[in-house]
Design a protein around this motif. Sequence first.
Motif, PDB file in Angstrom:
ATOM      1  N   ALA A 156       2.122   7.433  -6.460  1.00  0.00           N
ATOM      2  CA  ALA A 156       1.116   8.451  -6.778  1.00  0.00           C
ATOM      3  C   ALA A 156       1.577   9.823  -6.295  1.00  0.00           C
ATOM      4  O   ALA A 156       1.404  10.843  -6.975  1.00  0.00           O
ATOM      5  CB  ALA A 156      -0.223   8.087  -6.157  1.00  0.00           C
ATOM      6  N   GLY A 157       2.176   9.855  -5.097  1.00  0.00           N
ATOM      7  CA  GLY A 157       2.669  11.112  -4.553  1.00  0.00           C
ATOM      8  C   GLY A 157       3.785  11.706  -5.394  1.00  0.00           C
ATOM      9  O   GLY A 157       3.855  12.929  -5.582  1.00  0.00           O
ATOM     10  N   LEU A 172       0.830  -1.204   0.000  1.00  0.00           N
ATOM     11  CA  LEU A 172       0.000   0.000   0.000  1.00  0.00           C
ATOM     12  C   LEU A 172       0.863   1.251   0.000  1.00  0.00           C
ATOM     13  O   LEU A 172       0.638   2.197  -0.776  1.00  0.00           O
ATOM     14  CB  LEU A 172      -0.912  -0.013   1.232  1.00  0.00           C
ATOM     15  CG  LEU A 172      -1.810   1.208   1.437  1.00  0.00           C
ATOM     16  CD1 LEU A 172      -2.898   1.236   0.377  1.00  0.00           C
ATOM     17  CD2 LEU A 172      -2.444   1.183   2.835  1.00  0.00           C
ATOM     18  N   TRP A 173       1.876   1.271   0.843  1.00  0.00           N
ATOM     19  CA  TRP A 173       2.768   2.418   0.965  1.00  0.00           C
ATOM     20  C   TRP A 173       3.523   2.678  -0.336  1.00  0.00           C
ATOM     21  O   TRP A 173       3.668   3.816  -0.764  1.00  0.00           O
ATOM     22  CB  TRP A 173       3.738   2.176   2.115  1.00  0.00           C
ATOM     23  CG  TRP A 173       4.754   3.257   2.327  1.00  0.00           C
ATOM     24  CD1 TRP A 173       6.084   3.152   2.118  1.00  0.00           C
ATOM     25  CD2 TRP A 173       4.524   4.598   2.764  1.00  0.00           C
ATOM     26  NE1 TRP A 173       6.721   4.325   2.410  1.00  0.00           N
ATOM     27  CE2 TRP A 173       5.774   5.243   2.817  1.00  0.00           C
ATOM     28  CE3 TRP A 173       3.391   5.301   3.136  1.00  0.00           C
ATOM     29  CZ2 TRP A 173       5.934   6.554   3.199  1.00  0.00           C
ATOM     30  CZ3 TRP A 173       3.541   6.616   3.511  1.00  0.00           C
ATOM     31  CH2 TRP A 173       4.791   7.237   3.555  1.00  0.00           C
ATOM     32  N   SER A 225      -2.661  -3.780  -2.717  1.00  0.00           N
ATOM     33  CA  SER A 225      -2.318  -4.435  -1.454  1.00  0.00           C
ATOM     34  C   SER A 225      -3.276  -5.563  -1.112  1.00  0.00           C
ATOM     35  O   SER A 225      -2.960  -6.414  -0.275  1.00  0.00           O
ATOM     36  CB  SER A 225      -2.312  -3.393  -0.325  1.00  0.00           C
ATOM     37  OG  SER A 225      -3.614  -2.867  -0.133  1.00  0.00           O
ATOM     38  N   LEU A 238       1.202   4.297  -2.886  1.00  0.00           N
ATOM     39  CA  LEU A 238       0.898   5.666  -2.485  1.00  0.00           C
ATOM     40  C   LEU A 238       2.081   6.585  -2.770  1.00  0.00           C
ATOM     41  O   LEU A 238       1.907   7.742  -3.198  1.00  0.00           O
ATOM     42  CB  LEU A 238       0.539   5.721  -0.991  1.00  0.00           C
ATOM     43  CG  LEU A 238      -0.867   5.277  -0.597  1.00  0.00           C
ATOM     44  CD1 LEU A 238      -1.042   5.346   0.911  1.00  0.00           C
ATOM     45  CD2 LEU A 238      -1.915   6.148  -1.280  1.00  0.00           C
ATOM     46  N   ALA A 291      -3.862   1.821  -4.727  1.00  0.00           N
ATOM     47  CA  ALA A 291      -2.958   1.249  -3.722  1.00  0.00           C
ATOM     48  C   ALA A 291      -3.660   0.176  -2.903  1.00  0.00           C
ATOM     49  O   ALA A 291      -3.084  -0.886  -2.621  1.00  0.00           O
ATOM     50  CB  ALA A 291      -2.443   2.353  -2.809  1.00  0.00           C
ATOM     51  N   MET A 304      -2.156  11.401  -2.859  1.00  0.00           N
ATOM     52  CA  MET A 304      -2.494  10.415  -1.842  1.00  0.00           C
ATOM     53  C   MET A 304      -3.965   9.990  -1.924  1.00  0.00           C
ATOM     54  O   MET A 304      -4.304   8.812  -1.842  1.00  0.00           O
ATOM     55  CB  MET A 304      -2.179  10.975  -0.449  1.00  0.00           C
ATOM     56  CG  MET A 304      -0.703  11.150  -0.184  1.00  0.00           C
ATOM     57  SD  MET A 304       0.214   9.591  -0.289  1.00  0.00           S
ATOM     58  CE  MET A 304       1.861  10.122   0.151  1.00  0.00           C
ATOM     59  N   GLY A 342      -4.615   8.278  -5.295  1.00  0.00           N
ATOM     60  CA  GLY A 342      -3.819   7.062  -5.420  1.00  0.00           C
ATOM     61  C   GLY A 342      -4.204   6.002  -4.421  1.00  0.00           C
ATOM     62  O   GLY A 342      -3.691   4.878  -4.450  1.00  0.00           O
ATOM     63  N   LEU A 343      -5.144   6.351  -3.521  1.00  0.00           N
ATOM     64  CA  LEU A 343      -5.518   5.407  -2.464  1.00  0.00           C
ATOM     65  C   LEU A 343      -6.225   4.178  -3.029  1.00  0.00           C
ATOM     66  O   LEU A 343      -5.932   3.047  -2.629  1.00  0.00           O
ATOM     67  CB  LEU A 343      -6.412   6.116  -1.444  1.00  0.00           C
ATOM     68  CG  LEU A 343      -6.740   5.326  -0.171  1.00  0.00           C
ATOM     69  CD1 LEU A 343      -5.459   4.973   0.581  1.00  0.00           C
ATOM     70  CD2 LEU A 343      -7.678   6.130   0.733  1.00  0.00           C
TER      71      LEU A 343
END
Length: 433
Positions: A362-363, A355-356, A422, A359, A418, A411, A414-415
């Motif tokens: 995307a960031g 997940l991180w 995940s 993200l 992500a 964020m 992109g959640l």
Amino acid sequence: MSDSAGSPGGGKGVGLLPTLGEGIRIALSAIRENKIRAGLTILGVAIGVAVVVTMAALITGIRSSVLEAFESAGAENFVVTRFDMTNVRIVHDGSGRPPWWDKPKISPLEAERISRLEGVKEAVVDFDLTVAIAFEGRRVSGVNSSASTAGWPQYTVGDFVAGRNFLPAEVEQARAVVVISRPLAEELFGALDPVGKRVRVSSGRRGVNELFTVVGVFEIAENVFSDVVRHFSVVPYTAALKRLKANDMFFQVLVVPREGVADIEVQDQVISLLRTMRGLGPKEENNFAILRSGQLVDLFNQLTGVFFIVMLALSSVGLMVGGVGVIGIMLISVTERTREIGVRKAVGATRREILWQFLVEAGVLTLLGGALGMLVGALAAKGVESVTPIPAAIPLWSVAAALAMALLTGMLFGLLPAVRASSLDPVVALRYE
């Protein structure tokens, strides 16, 4: 992307910082492999950020120029008016008249009495009218004209570049004399000396016109308003009333306090004088208004605040476009890297690490868009500063806000990709072709 499977982010207990570095590396690699797709996403974010930065620079520059103009004209100066124009409200009571209509007009006698107060250096009678001025076939329409007493230069920052101001005696006699601005003099007279020349001044719907003698040429000090109001003139208020049949409905008094006397003290003196002259009782409200420079600044801040909010709303459309692009590019990235995600999970990568990583990707996309937007905004502000008198400076808060908006967009949008990445089952992901 197969090299990612054996990266440090694949083991248990690996911290977020190594995963952050790996996410940035993978994000940059994905951008290189999908230049057009990533470029459109970055462009969408950049447009929104550029609008925010540019508008912040413009509003900051205009505000500083307005404040400088007020301060140079005298921050302690104030105006006595028939009503407070910064607090006007539209009320429909059936009469068709505004609420202030029944308030008495400011009179020349009141202005003269104000000028005698101990704390007052100058009390200038003033009201505005629009005139046309002609000389030997040349005519300039829409000239902003002030009808004043001889003390008006005390309230206006600038210098006489030719001739003189009209005299108090000329005001008393309603003499047909006029002071004009330098750009207006150049427009009407070219290389000729305007002092002593007679010009035809016309005003009003009835076509009233009179010959006025030019006694002086005034150049206003450079500020944000000097390029906006280039053609202006000043005539004795008595001449405006008698010769140009001007309307004294918006008669006002410009008050310049004496040095060393607090402006609030002078305001109290003026209020006390006018209440006495108008016979107002202790419980009756003032039927006049004191308008301070600070009130005009507050009104300006309110107007620019609303304008800035509108611009933020419009710029958010650009960020939304960029956000939709983030969702699209990240969902495609998840689909293309399904097998890679399965391998990473199989060797121990946790759901939080996957997940991180996405993200972070995307960031990175939106931060690149934010950086490009700030560059475009800075160039736009420089361009405005070079062609206008507005010192369009980019405030630090706008830089922080732009970066924060870009990062937040990445964020938020992109959640979804992500979370999807995940949540993939490692067995299903490994079978994906």
